[in-house]
Design a protein around this motif. Structure first.
Motif, PDB file in Angstrom:
ATOM      1  N   GLY A   1       0.838  -1.192   0.000  1.00  0.00           N
ATOM      2  CA  GLY A   1       0.000   0.000   0.000  1.00  0.00           C
ATOM      3  C   GLY A   1       0.872   1.241   0.000  1.00  0.00           C
ATOM      4  N   PHE A   2       0.344   2.323  -0.546  1.00  0.00           N
ATOM      5  CA  PHE A   2       1.048   3.607  -0.518  1.00  0.00           C
ATOM      6  C   PHE A   2       0.057   4.692  -0.133  1.00  0.00           C
ATOM      7  N   PHE A   3       0.474   5.587   0.780  1.00  0.00           N
ATOM      8  CA  PHE A   3      -0.381   6.713   1.145  1.00  0.00           C
ATOM      9  C   PHE A   3       0.404   8.014   1.019  1.00  0.00           C
ATOM     10  N   LEU A   4      -0.212   8.988   0.335  1.00  0.00           N
ATOM     11  CA  LEU A   4       0.401  10.301   0.152  1.00  0.00           C
ATOM     12  C   LEU A   4      -0.184  11.270   1.179  1.00  0.00           C
ATOM     13  N   HIS A   5       0.668  11.866   1.991  1.00  0.00           N
ATOM     14  CA  HIS A   5       0.217  12.734   3.077  1.00  0.00           C
ATOM     15  C   HIS A   5       0.162  14.206   2.687  1.00  0.00           C
ATOM     16  N   ILE A   6       0.500  14.538   1.454  1.00  0.00           N
ATOM     17  CA  ILE A   6       0.417  15.917   0.973  1.00  0.00           C
ATOM     18  C   ILE A   6      -0.495  15.927  -0.252  1.00  0.00           C
ATOM     19  N   PRO A   7      -0.857  17.103  -0.763  1.00  0.00           N
ATOM     20  CA  PRO A   7      -1.741  17.114  -1.944  1.00  0.00           C
ATOM     21  C   PRO A   7      -1.072  16.471  -3.149  1.00  0.00           C
ATOM     22  N   PHE A   8      -1.904  16.034  -4.097  1.00  0.00           N
ATOM     23  CA  PHE A   8      -1.379  15.589  -5.386  1.00  0.00           C
ATOM     24  C   PHE A   8      -1.835  16.600  -6.426  1.00  0.00           C
ATOM     25  N   PRO A   9      -0.906  17.127  -7.242  1.00  0.00           N
ATOM     26  CA  PRO A   9      -1.237  18.259  -8.113  1.00  0.00           C
ATOM     27  C   PRO A   9      -2.045  17.849  -9.331  1.00  0.00           C
ATOM     28  N   SER A  10      -2.538  18.839 -10.035  1.00  0.00           N
ATOM     29  CA  SER A  10      -3.248  18.580 -11.283  1.00  0.00           C
ATOM     30  C   SER A  10      -2.281  17.999 -12.306  1.00  0.00           C
ATOM     31  N   PRO A  11      -2.789  17.222 -13.271  1.00  0.00           N
ATOM     32  CA  PRO A  11      -1.899  16.639 -14.285  1.00  0.00           C
ATOM     33  C   PRO A  11      -1.079  17.684 -15.034  1.00  0.00           C
ATOM     34  N   ASP A  12      -1.667  18.848 -15.308  1.00  0.00           N
ATOM     35  CA  ASP A  12      -0.943  19.877 -16.050  1.00  0.00           C
ATOM     36  C   ASP A  12       0.311  20.325 -15.300  1.00  0.00           C
ATOM     37  N   LEU A  13       0.223  20.409 -13.978  1.00  0.00           N
ATOM     38  CA  LEU A  13       1.394  20.777 -13.205  1.00  0.00           C
ATOM     39  C   LEU A  13       2.373  19.612 -13.100  1.00  0.00           C
ATOM     40  N   PHE A  14       1.861  18.419 -12.815  1.00  0.00           N
ATOM     41  CA  PHE A  14       2.746  17.272 -12.609  1.00  0.00           C
ATOM     42  C   PHE A  14       3.572  16.972 -13.852  1.00  0.00           C
ATOM     43  N   ARG A  15       3.018  17.232 -15.024  1.00  0.00           N
ATOM     44  CA  ARG A  15       3.729  16.899 -16.256  1.00  0.00           C
ATOM     45  C   ARG A  15       4.979  17.752 -16.458  1.00  0.00           C
ATOM     46  N   GLN A  16       5.146  18.810 -15.651  1.00  0.00           N
ATOM     47  CA  GLN A  16       6.412  19.546 -15.700  1.00  0.00           C
ATOM     48  C   GLN A  16       7.593  18.673 -15.280  1.00  0.00           C
ATOM     49  N   LEU A  17       7.341  17.731 -14.397  1.00  0.00           N
ATOM     50  CA  LEU A  17       8.421  16.944 -13.796  1.00  0.00           C
ATOM     51  C   LEU A  17       9.124  16.109 -14.864  1.00  0.00           C
ATOM     52  N   PRO A  18      10.424  16.293 -15.053  1.00  0.00           N
ATOM     53  CA  PRO A  18      11.119  15.519 -16.090  1.00  0.00           C
ATOM     54  C   PRO A  18      11.037  14.007 -15.888  1.00  0.00           C
ATOM     55  N   TRP A  19      10.849  13.559 -14.636  1.00  0.00           N
ATOM     56  CA  TRP A  19      10.847  12.127 -14.337  1.00  0.00           C
ATOM     57  C   TRP A  19       9.437  11.642 -13.978  1.00  0.00           C
ATOM     58  N   ARG A  20       8.448  12.210 -14.667  1.00  0.00           N
ATOM     59  CA  ARG A  20       7.040  11.934 -14.343  1.00  0.00           C
ATOM     60  C   ARG A  20       6.680  10.469 -14.553  1.00  0.00           C
ATOM     61  N   GLU A  21       7.168   9.864 -15.643  1.00  0.00           N
ATOM     62  CA  GLU A  21       6.814   8.462 -15.898  1.00  0.00           C
ATOM     63  C   GLU A  21       7.373   7.552 -14.809  1.00  0.00           C
ATOM     64  N   GLU A  22       8.604   7.822 -14.377  1.00  0.00           N
ATOM     65  CA  GLU A  22       9.211   6.974 -13.353  1.00  0.00           C
ATOM     66  C   GLU A  22       8.451   7.066 -12.033  1.00  0.00           C
ATOM     67  N   ILE A  23       8.017   8.272 -11.667  1.00  0.00           N
ATOM     68  CA  ILE A  23       7.259   8.435 -10.422  1.00  0.00           C
ATOM     69  C   ILE A  23       5.939   7.685 -10.503  1.00  0.00           C
ATOM     70  N   VAL A  24       5.231   7.827 -11.596  1.00  0.00           N
ATOM     71  CA  VAL A  24       3.932   7.158 -11.725  1.00  0.00           C
ATOM     72  C   VAL A  24       4.111   5.648 -11.747  1.00  0.00           C
TER      73      VAL A  24
END
Length: 481
Positions: free
Chosen positions: A159-182
Motif C-alpha cells: 500500500g502507498f499513502f500520500l500525506h500531501i496534496p497531489f497536483p493537477s496533471p498539467d502541473l505534474f507533467r512539468q516533472l522531467p521524471w514523471r513516468e518513473e514516479i507514476v
C-alpha cells in the motif's frame, strides 16, 4: 532480520535521538498522528518500521520500542540528506505538489539521489518482510519504493499513502521524471490520498502520461463515493503495465483526540492571565513553511488593526512557528519575512506591557500546545495549500464545550470536513480579513450559533479519528490480497 508480517516504511523512524546533560543518548517516541495510529497495528502484527533515524551518517542496529515494535534504521549520509531530502523531496516535489507556490528546482543530481535512496529503502524492506507480508509505504519521499519492491518481491501486498496534496496533471507533467514516479506508485496494490480531488488528479494523470499503464478499468467521468463523507473510497482502479489492478482511493487522515479532550484548566487559566484575560486570543500553530500562509495572516491582522476593525487593546495574537527545513533558502526567506512582520505590527500597535503579537519560533511539548489550543478564542489556519492540516482538528478536539471559533483556508484538506469553520481564501486579503472579523464578532454577537458550529465540528473529529483512517486503508489493502 526477517519474518515481519506487517511493515511500515517512512522517511523517518517514529523516534528521536535525545542527549541528556551527562552526554548519554536515548531514543524517545516522536509525537504525531501517524505514529499514534500505526504503533498498535505494528504491535499486533509482529510489525516492523523501516526509516531513517534522523541523524546523518548514523547506522544504529535494529532495536525494539517499549511497545514491541521493531525499528529498522536506514542510514543516510550528509550528501543523501542534502540531495535526496532537502533537494528532490523538499525543493522539487514539495513545491510542485503544492501548486508551485514557489518554483521547483529540477536537478538531475537530486533525482539520482532520490532513486538511490528509494532503492536503499526497498532493499531494507526486502530484508525484514516475511513472505506474503503487507507493506505500507508512506509519503512523497518514497514514491519509487512500491515499484522497486514489486520487482524484488512480487509476493508482497503493498500500500502507498500520500500525506500531501497531489497536483493537477498539467502541473505534474512539468516533472522531467514523471513516468518513473507514476510507475513507482503503480507498484502498489492500493494508493491512498486525503481527498477525492487528489485521487481524481492522479487518475487523470495516469490517462495522460505515456508509458505507465497497460490499460484502465473502472474510470468513469464521475467516481462513485461510498461510505461516510469522512471516510471516502473512490471505486476506481487502473491497470498497471504488468496487468495488476491498482486501487485508487481517498482516506482523510485524522488525529487521536484522546489526550486533547481533557485539559489542565489551571494551566489554561494561567496562560490566559499572562496573555490578557480580557482580550480575544487568536492563535496560529504551524511549521514555519511558505505553504502555511503565516505572513499573509499577519498582514491581514495588521490591516484590521490599521482600519480600526480590531482594536489593539482588545486582541492578542499568538503565532507558534515550529522550525522547519532551515537550510533551504525559501524557508529562510519565510522566517525573515514573518519575523519582520511581527516586529512591525508590535512597533505600530503595541503598548507597554501589551504586545499585540507573541511569536514563538520553537517546538512546544504536547501538553503546552494543548493549553494554547484550549485558551485560544479563535484558531487561524490559513495555508495556501495543505493535504489535511491536523492542527485544525486538534483545536476542534480541545473545544468539546462549544467554545472557540476557527478561521480555516478553503485550500486546507480539513475544510472538506470542518465546513462549519469560517472559511476564507488566503490568496484574497479581504477574504481573510472578513473571516477573522466574523469569527471574533461571532463569539460576542451570536455565541449560540458559534457554539453550535464548534460542537458540530467537534463531533466530526471525535467520531472520525486516526484509528478509523488507518483501519479504512488497511481494510482496502486486505481486500487487495
Amino acid at each position: 532480520m526477517s519474518g515481519n508480517d506487517f511493515v511500515v516504511v517512512a522517511n523517518r523512524l517514529p523516534v528521536d535521538l535525545t542527549t541528556a546533560d551527562d552526554g548519554t543518548e536515548k531514543w524517545i517516541a516522536s509525537p504525531g498522528g501517524l505514529v499514534t495510529a500505526l504503533t498498535p497495528v505494528l504491535s499486533a502484527h509482529q510489525g516492523c518500521w523501516v526509516g531513517w533515524p534522523g541523524v546523518a551518517d548514523a547506522a544504529p542496529e535494529p532495536f525494539r520500542t517499549d511497545d514491541g515494535v521493531l525499528l529498522h534504521p536506514v542510514s543516510l549520509t550528509s550528501d543523501d540528506f542534502e540531495r535526496f531530502y532537502e533537494g528532490f523531496s523538499n525543493a522539487t516535489l514539495w513545491p510542485l505538489y503544492h501548486d508551485l507556490i514557489v518554483t521547483p528546482t529540477y536537478s538531475r543530481s537530486w533525482w539520482q539521489a532520490y532513486r538511490d535512496v528509494n532503492h536503499r529503502f526497498a532493499v531494507e524492506v526486502d530484508r525484514v518482510a516475511a513472505h506474503g507480508a503487507t507493506v505500507w509505504v508512506q509519503d512523497y519521499q518514497l514514491q519509487l519504493v512500491p515499484g522497486i519492491l514489486r520487482q524484488m518481491r512480487p509476493d508482497l501486498t503493498i500500500g502507498f499513502f500520500l500525506h500531501i496534496p497531489f497536483p493537477s496533471p498539467d502541473l505534474f507533467r512539468q516533472l522531467p521524471w514523471r513516468e518513473e514516479i507514476v510507475r513507482g506508485l503503480l507498484g502498489a496494490d492500493v494508493i491512498g490520498f486525503h481527498l477525492k480531488a487528489n485521487a481524481d488528479n492522479f487518475l487523470q494523470l495516469v490517462r495522460s502520461v505515456s508509458g505507465v499503464s497497460g490499460g484502465h478499468t473502472g474510470l468513469p467521468d464521475s467516481f462513485e463515493v461510498t461510505g461516510h463523507a469522512s471516510v471516502r473510497e473512490i471505486t476506481a482502479h487502473v491497470t498497471s503495465s504488468d496487468g495488476r489492478s491498482v486501487g485508487v482511493a481517498a482516506y482523510p487522515i485524522s488525529i487521536d483526540p484522546t489526550d486533547l479532550v481533557e485539559v489542565d484548566k489551571a494551566h489554561v487559566a494561567k496562560l490566559r492571565e499572562q496573555l490578557g484575560a480580557d482580550t480575544t486570543l487568536l492563535l496560529g500553530v504551524d511549521r514555519l513553511d511558505y505553504t502555511k500562509g503565516i505572513l499573509q495572516r499577519l498582514n491581514a491582522l495588521e490591516e484590521l488593526l490599521a482600519d480600526g476593525a480590531l482594536a489593539p487593546e482588545d486582541v492578542t495574537f499568538v503565532q507558534i512557528a515550529t522550525p522547519s527545513r532551515e537550510r533551504i533558502e525559501h524557508y529562510q526567506r519565510t522566517r525573515s519575512a514573518v519575523e519582520e512582520a511581527v516586529g512591525r505590527i508590535n512597533g505600530r500597535f503595541a503598548t507597554l506591557g501589551h504586545p499585540v503579537v507573541h511569536y514563538l519560533h520553537q517546538s512546544l511539548p504536547k501538553p503546552e500546545l494543548q493549553a494554547y489550543y484550549a485558551a485560544a478564542d479563535v484558531m487561524v489556519v490559513t495555508p495556501f495549500k495543505d493535504g489535511m492540516n491536523l492542527v485544525a482538528k486538534e483545536y476542534v478536539a480541545t473545544h468539546g464545550d462549544g467554545s472557540g471559533a476557527m478561521v480555516l483556508s478553503e485550500f486546507a484538506g480539513a475544510a472538506a470536513e470542518l465546513n462549519q469553520a469560517y472559511l476564507c481564501n488566503p490568496f484574497d486579503m479581504e477574504s481573510a480579513k472578513q473571516a477573522i472579523v466574523q469569527a471574533v464578532q461571532g463569539l460576542k454577537r451570536t455565541p449560540e450559533v458559534t457554539a453550535e458550529r464548534m460542537r458540530a465540528m467537534h463531533a466530526q473529529v471525535i467520531e472520525h479519528d486516526v484509528d478509523l483512517w488507518a483501519q479504512a486503508f488497511l481494510d482496502s489493502l486486505k481486500k487487495a490480497q
